[in-house]
Each structure stands twice: as structure tokens, then as C-alpha cells.
Motif scaffolding. Structure first.
Motif, PDB file in Angstrom:
ATOM      1  N   LEU A  18       0.881  -1.168   0.000  1.00 14.49           N
ATOM      2  CA  LEU A  18       0.000   0.000   0.000  1.00 14.49           C
ATOM      3  C   LEU A  18       0.912   1.208   0.000  1.00 14.49           C
ATOM      4  N   ASP A  19       0.978   1.879  -1.137  1.00 17.48           N
ATOM      5  CA  ASP A  19       1.873   3.016  -1.311  1.00 17.48           C
ATOM      6  C   ASP A  19       1.051   4.298  -1.376  1.00 17.48           C
ATOM      7  N   TYR A  20       1.318   5.203  -0.446  1.00 18.01           N
ATOM      8  CA  TYR A  20       0.576   6.461  -0.403  1.00 18.01           C
ATOM      9  C   TYR A  20       1.357   7.445   0.456  1.00 18.01           C
ATOM     10  N   GLU A  21       0.897   8.689   0.495  1.00 17.36           N
ATOM     11  CA  GLU A  21       1.613   9.700   1.275  1.00 17.36           C
ATOM     12  C   GLU A  21       1.104   9.836   2.698  1.00 17.36           C
ATOM     13  N   PHE A  22      -0.038   9.225   3.035  1.00 20.46           N
ATOM     14  CA  PHE A  22      -0.524   9.238   4.410  1.00 20.46           C
ATOM     15  C   PHE A  22      -1.429   8.033   4.637  1.00 20.46           C
ATOM     16  N   SER A  23      -1.656   7.747   5.910  1.00 18.70           N
ATOM     17  CA  SER A  23      -2.468   6.593   6.302  1.00 18.70           C
ATOM     18  C   SER A  23      -3.841   7.052   6.766  1.00 18.70           C
ATOM     19  N   TYR A  24      -4.850   6.195   6.581  1.00 19.92           N
ATOM     20  CA  TYR A  24      -6.197   6.451   7.061  1.00 19.92           C
ATOM     21  C   TYR A  24      -6.476   5.762   8.396  1.00 19.92           C
ATOM     22  N   GLY A  25      -5.445   5.242   9.039  1.00 15.29           N
ATOM     23  CA  GLY A  25      -5.661   4.522  10.284  1.00 15.29           C
ATOM     24  C   GLY A  25      -6.227   3.142  10.067  1.00 15.29           C
ATOM     25  N   GLU A  26      -5.735   2.448   9.041  1.00 18.66           N
ATOM     26  CA  GLU A  26      -6.242   1.118   8.697  1.00 18.66           C
ATOM     27  C   GLU A  26      -5.864   0.095   9.771  1.00 18.66           C
ATOM     28  N   ALA A  55      -8.448  -2.925   6.530  1.00 18.68           N
ATOM     29  CA  ALA A  55      -9.597  -2.062   6.298  1.00 18.68           C
ATOM     30  C   ALA A  55      -9.491  -0.813   7.155  1.00 18.68           C
ATOM     31  N   HIS A  56     -10.082   0.253   6.662  1.00 24.01           N
ATOM     32  CA  HIS A  56     -10.387   1.394   7.513  1.00 24.01           C
ATOM     33  C   HIS A  56     -11.826   1.213   7.968  1.00 24.01           C
ATOM     34  N   VAL A  57     -12.034   1.172   9.265  1.00 28.81           N
ATOM     35  CA  VAL A  57     -13.374   0.950   9.799  1.00 28.81           C
ATOM     36  C   VAL A  57     -14.007   2.298  10.112  1.00 28.81           C
ATOM     37  N   ALA A  58     -15.113   2.599   9.440  1.00 27.44           N
ATOM     38  CA  ALA A  58     -15.843   3.847   9.647  1.00 27.44           C
ATOM     39  C   ALA A  58     -17.293   3.506   9.974  1.00 27.44           C
ATOM     40  N   GLU A  59     -17.793   4.054  11.056  1.00 25.25           N
ATOM     41  CA  GLU A  59     -19.172   3.793  11.481  1.00 25.25           C
ATOM     42  C   GLU A  59     -19.428   2.284  11.598  1.00 25.25           C
ATOM     43  N   ASN A  60     -18.422   1.583  12.127  1.00 25.24           N
ATOM     44  CA  ASN A  60     -18.469   0.124  12.313  1.00 25.24           C
ATOM     45  C   ASN A  60     -18.622  -0.638  11.000  1.00 25.24           C
ATOM     46  N   TYR A  61     -18.196  -0.042   9.900  1.00 23.28           N
ATOM     47  CA  TYR A  61     -18.253  -0.699   8.592  1.00 23.28           C
ATOM     48  C   TYR A  61     -16.820  -0.859   8.071  1.00 23.28           C
ATOM     49  N   PRO A  62     -16.421  -2.064   7.651  1.00 25.75           N
ATOM     50  CA  PRO A  62     -15.043  -2.270   7.181  1.00 25.75           C
ATOM     51  C   PRO A  62     -14.877  -1.871   5.713  1.00 25.75           C
ATOM     52  N   LEU A  63     -14.133  -0.818   5.485  1.00 28.19           N
ATOM     53  CA  LEU A  63     -13.801  -0.390   4.122  1.00 28.19           C
ATOM     54  C   LEU A  63     -12.507  -1.105   3.739  1.00 28.19           C
ATOM     55  N   TYR A  64     -12.663  -2.283   3.155  1.00 29.03           N
ATOM     56  CA  TYR A  64     -11.520  -3.158   2.893  1.00 29.03           C
ATOM     57  C   TYR A  64     -10.656  -2.662   1.748  1.00 29.03           C
ATOM     58  N   THR A 127     -22.050   5.521  -5.906  1.00 29.64           N
ATOM     59  CA  THR A 127     -22.574   5.920  -4.609  1.00 29.64           C
ATOM     60  C   THR A 127     -21.436   5.973  -3.581  1.00 29.64           C
ATOM     61  N   VAL A 128     -21.366   7.058  -2.819  1.00 32.74           N
ATOM     62  CA  VAL A 128     -20.282   7.212  -1.852  1.00 32.74           C
ATOM     63  C   VAL A 128     -20.706   6.670  -0.493  1.00 32.74           C
ATOM     64  N   PHE A 129     -19.736   6.297   0.320  1.00 36.43           N
ATOM     65  CA  PHE A 129     -20.015   5.840   1.676  1.00 36.43           C
ATOM     66  C   PHE A 129     -20.572   6.986   2.518  1.00 36.43           C
ATOM     67  N   SER A 130     -19.926   8.142   2.402  1.00 36.67           N
ATOM     68  CA  SER A 130     -20.371   9.341   3.091  1.00 36.67           C
ATOM     69  C   SER A 130     -19.678  10.525   2.422  1.00 36.67           C
ATOM     70  N   PRO A 131     -20.151  11.751   2.680  1.00 37.54           N
ATOM     71  CA  PRO A 131     -19.475  12.917   2.085  1.00 37.54           C
ATOM     72  C   PRO A 131     -18.005  13.023   2.479  1.00 37.54           C
ATOM     73  N   GLN A 132     -17.647  12.463   3.628  1.00 34.53           N
ATOM     74  CA  GLN A 132     -16.260  12.523   4.091  1.00 34.53           C
ATOM     75  C   GLN A 132     -15.369  11.485   3.405  1.00 34.53           C
ATOM     76  N   PHE A 133     -15.991  10.511   2.709  1.00 33.00           N
ATOM     77  CA  PHE A 133     -15.234   9.444   2.063  1.00 33.00           C
ATOM     78  C   PHE A 133     -15.619   9.343   0.585  1.00 33.00           C
ATOM     79  N   PRO A 134     -15.050  10.200  -0.254  1.00 32.33           N
ATOM     80  CA  PRO A 134     -15.315  10.066  -1.695  1.00 32.33           C
ATOM     81  C   PRO A 134     -14.779   8.748  -2.222  1.00 32.33           C
ATOM     82  N   ASN A 135     -15.352   8.288  -3.316  1.00 28.26           N
ATOM     83  CA  ASN A 135     -14.942   7.001  -3.865  1.00 28.26           C
ATOM     84  C   ASN A 135     -13.517   7.040  -4.392  1.00 28.26           C
ATOM     85  N   ALA A 136     -12.777   5.992  -4.117  1.00 27.45           N
ATOM     86  CA  ALA A 136     -11.471   5.809  -4.737  1.00 27.45           C
ATOM     87  C   ALA A 136     -11.665   5.262  -6.147  1.00 27.45           C
TER      88      ALA A 136
END
Length: 324
Positions: A18-26, A55-64, A127-136
């Protein structure tokens, strides 16, 4: 950007960076069989295959980001920026949002053959998960012990490619990546012979010259060629330790070091974590940029008949063994 690759010994494995410039707390996240997936457009999975992955878990949902299920199927999502395109909900389709795709497939499919059948009615929607999480913008490597495929959703529809190398990076689309391997068909792990001219006395002056010309830059197309060469020629014993060790060496060939890939002023892409999943046994191994010790989470040691997510934060502190 990222790289994923499969590996087969006695068991079946999938590795990824997983190569990126920051982490989402996965976190390493185990979803047991009775955790309810309520998908945005009406589909519900209350009884499904258990799975483990990052996964990043948001609102008890696993974003794998990637995962493997208890039946031996693995899947990884990698960036596909500029090419990925998703549709709108349609009445006669299974409308699945991008972030729902991994649990939707791993929850129901025991093999790549099952995936091929299930996706015939699939419509990946924007469809997005939430406004704070735009689709990758993603595409996916999906594999079991028998075969691998690459799935790409673009403006002209959903594409399923056979993936004979079991490797995927980012851009360009997979068919172009695979075709580019023709440019490197002369590479070999063996020492080269003199095909330049029989009038010249040419010889190898270093080991490894059979791979002269293997690209070494960090672009996704070059990482694809390099990972494919390393994976297709990699050898190890059949034991768990030998196999896992070799997967990490394969993925190490495409790691990114801080300072080498600047994405904006003062911000650099790095290999945040490297993962190796024993897909056959449901064991998730990982290292991080700041902790090279291999850490493992075994899905089979948890209650897979539960309803609650099981979450383990990544261990980030470097472990150095002082030998004397």
C-alpha cells in the motif's frame, strides 16, 4: 500507488504493498460470518463467508483495501486513477458501490469461477459511503489457488481479464500492461550468451546480467514488469516460513522509500505497509514502513460465528533485536 502479486507453494498466498503519502488509520479486520452487510442499494448479507484483510473501519463498517475469505479466495483493490469509471443504479442489476465490492464478492464467492458467474449482473455504482469518504478510483486483482483475474470498470463497461502472471499495479489498463511484457521477453535469471556478434569476444562481467534492462523506476508500468519478473522466477521451499518470507521478498522489489516519489511539496509516497495473506489458511502477515518485523493475525483463532468485527491496529514501532 500499489502493487499486488500472488504466490503458490503448498499453500496459496497474495501479497500487496500500500503506497501512499498518508495513512487512514487502517487495521487488520476480521469480519465473522454473521456480521450483517447492509449494502446501499438494498442487498443484504447477514450470513456469509468470514474474511480477513486490511480495512479502515468507519461507522463500524469495514472499508476493505484487500482481503481473503475462509474458502480460499483473495482480492485486492489498487488505484486506477483516470481510467476507473462507475455507473448509476439500474433496475435489472446488482448495484454495488465501489467500497462494497470486496465484501460483496468475498462474502459469497468461494472461487474465481464463482466470481465470474456473480459479476454477470454486477453494476459498480458511484454511490459514496459518506461525504467525508469520496470514492477511490480502483481496479481489482482477484485470485484463488487455480487462477487469477483482473477486474476493471471503465467508461465502456466492466472488463474481466485473465491474469496469467498474477500481478497487478495501477495504470495503464491491464491488457496494455500485459502486452508490454513482450518488450522484456529476452530477460532471464540465467547469464546471457553473446548474441550481439560472433565477431566480438563479449562476455558477462557481473552476475545478474540476464536481467539487464529490467526497469527500476517507481512508475506503475515499470513496477508491473519488475514484479512480474521477480514473481515468475521466485523459488522457495513449501514451509510457511519459507513461503511467507519469499512473498515479502517479492513485494520488496517494488517498495517505495520516503524521498524518492514526491507527490506535492514536502510530501512523499512511501510503502505504508506490505501484506502477505496465506489465503489457504486465513492468516494475514504484515510489515509497516516503520516496523520491519513480520506480524501475523490468524482468522481461525477468532470466533468466526460472531456478529462483531474483530480489529487489530498495525504495530508501528520498529523492533530491533540486539544480538550482543
Amino acid at each position: 500507488m500499489c502493487t499486488a502479486a500472488t504466490y503458490q507453494t503448498k499453500d496459496f498466498y497474495m501479497g500487496r504493498t500500500l503506497d501512499y503519502e498518508f495513512s487512514y488509520g487502517e487495521e487488520i479486520t476480521i469480519t465473522p460470518r454473521y456480521y450483517p452487510f447492509h449494502f446501499k442499494h438494498g442487498a443484504v448479507l447477514e450470513d456469509h463467508y468470514a474474511m480477513i484483510g486490511m480495512a479502515h473501519v468507519a461507522e463500524n463498517y469495514p472499508l476493505y483495501y484487500e482481503g481473503a475469505n475462509e474458502k480460499g479466495l483473495a482480492m485486492a483493490g489498487l488505484n486506477f486513477v483516470g481510467n476507473a469509471a462507475y455507473g448509476h443504479p439500474m433496475d435489472d442489476k446488482d448495484n454495488i458501490a465501489v467500497y462494497e465490492l470486496i465484501p460483496w464478492l468475498l462474502g459469497q464467492c468461494a472461487s474465481v469461477a464463482d466470481v465470474r458467474k456473480l459479476v454477470k449482473t454486477l453494476n459498480i455504482v458511484d454511490t459514496v459511503f459518506s461525504p467525508q469518504f469520496p470514492n477511490a478510483q480502483l481496479h481489482w486483482l482477484i485470485a484463488d489457488a487455480n487462477e487469477a483475474i483482473t477486474m476493471e470498470c471503465m467508461k465502456d463497461g466492466l472488463h474481466i481479464y485473465d491474469n496469467p502472471v498474477g500481478v497487478m499495479t495501477n495504470n495503464p489498463p491491464f491488457d496494455k500492461q500485459l502486452f508490454r511484457l513482450n518488450d522484456y521477453m529476452a530477460l532471464s535469471p540465467k547469464q546471457p550468451s553473446n548474441n550481439f556478434s560472433d565477431k566480438l569476444d563479449l562476455g558477462s562481467y557481473s552476475r545478474g546480467m540476464g536481467a539487464l534492462g529490467l526497469p527500476g523506476d517507481l512508475s506503475s508500468s515499470s513496477r508491473f514488469v519488475r514484479a512480474a519478473f521477480v514473481k515468475m522466477n521466485a523459488l522457495s521451499g513449501n514451509s510457511e516460513v519459507e513461503s511467507v518470507n519469499q512473498v515479502f521478498h517479492i513485494m520488496g522489489s517494488v517498495e517505495q522509500q520516503r524521498g524518492c516519489c514526491e507527490v506535492s511539496e514536502g510530501h512523499y509516497e512511501i510503502t505504508i505497509y506490505t501484506a502477505c495473506m496465506n489465503v489457504s489458511k486465513g492468516i494475514y502477515y504484515y510489515t509497516t514502513y516503520t516496523n520491519h518485523q513480520i506480524t501475523a493475525v490468524d482468522m481461525q483463532k477468532e470466533n468466526l460465528n460472531g456478529e462483531m468485527l474483530v480489529r487489530y491496529p498495525m504495530l508501528q514501532e520498529e523492533k530491533i533485536l540486539i544480538q550482543n
